[in-house]
Write a protein that holds these residues in place. Structure first.
Motif, mmCIF file in Angstrom:
data_model
loop_
_atom_site.group_PDB
_atom_site.id
_atom_site.type_symbol
_atom_site.label_atom_id
_atom_site.label_comp_id
_atom_site.label_asym_id
_atom_site.label_seq_id
_atom_site.Cartn_x
_atom_site.Cartn_y
_atom_site.Cartn_z
ATOM 1 N N PRO A 63 2.442 -0.044 26.046
ATOM 2 C CA PRO A 63 3.479 -1.011 26.417
ATOM 3 C C PRO A 63 4.878 -0.456 26.124
ATOM 4 O O PRO A 63 5.062 0.321 25.192
ATOM 5 N N LEU A 64 5.830 -0.858 26.936
ATOM 6 C CA LEU A 64 7.217 -0.454 26.738
ATOM 7 C C LEU A 64 8.005 -1.714 26.436
ATOM 8 O O LEU A 64 8.076 -2.615 27.262
ATOM 9 N N ASP A 65 8.569 -1.796 25.251
ATOM 10 C CA ASP A 65 9.321 -2.964 24.826
ATOM 11 C C ASP A 65 10.789 -2.598 24.759
ATOM 12 O O ASP A 65 11.192 -1.797 23.915
ATOM 13 N N ALA A 66 11.570 -3.187 25.629
ATOM 14 C CA ALA A 66 13.001 -2.884 25.656
ATOM 15 C C ALA A 66 13.819 -4.098 25.239
ATOM 16 O O ALA A 66 14.919 -4.320 25.721
ATOM 17 N N SER A 67 13.269 -4.890 24.333
ATOM 18 C CA SER A 67 13.994 -6.077 23.885
ATOM 19 C C SER A 67 15.260 -5.667 23.147
ATOM 20 O O SER A 67 15.315 -4.621 22.511
#
Length: 95
Positions: A63-67
């Motif tokens: 997963p890529l989390d760019a929060s």
């Protein structure tokens, strides 16, 4: 893991591929790239096309989390990423 460099990203991709017991050729076929591309990304090749990197992460279930939520790091504000500067620098390198 916080990824800060292309080498960090390559290490994550390589580690996940190995955990999934995939060889480089099989991963390459799933992504739609050459085995050489997989070798280069795993070695931190800094000029990999973003769309292909995202496809690789998806194929590996990473997963890529760019929060943009602040992290608790001694009260300091999180570093801002200037995506426009990154893209401009990448375009300069291709010229």
């Amino acid at each position: 893991m916080l990824i800060r460099t292309p080498a960090d990203l390559g290490a994550v991709i390589r580690d996940r591929r190995k955990r999934l017991k995939l060889d480089q050729s099989t991963l390459a076929k799933r992504i739609g790239v050459s085995r050489q591309w997989v070798i280069e990304i795993e070695h931190g090749h800094a000029r990999a096309e973003l769309a292909l990197v995202l496809r690789a992460l998806d194929a590996l279930g990473i997963p890529l989390d760019a929060s943009a939520e602040p992290t608790a790091s001694r009260g300091s504000a999180p570093a801002r990423v200037d995506i426009n500067a990154i893209v401009a620098k990448a375009k300069k390198g291709k010229s």
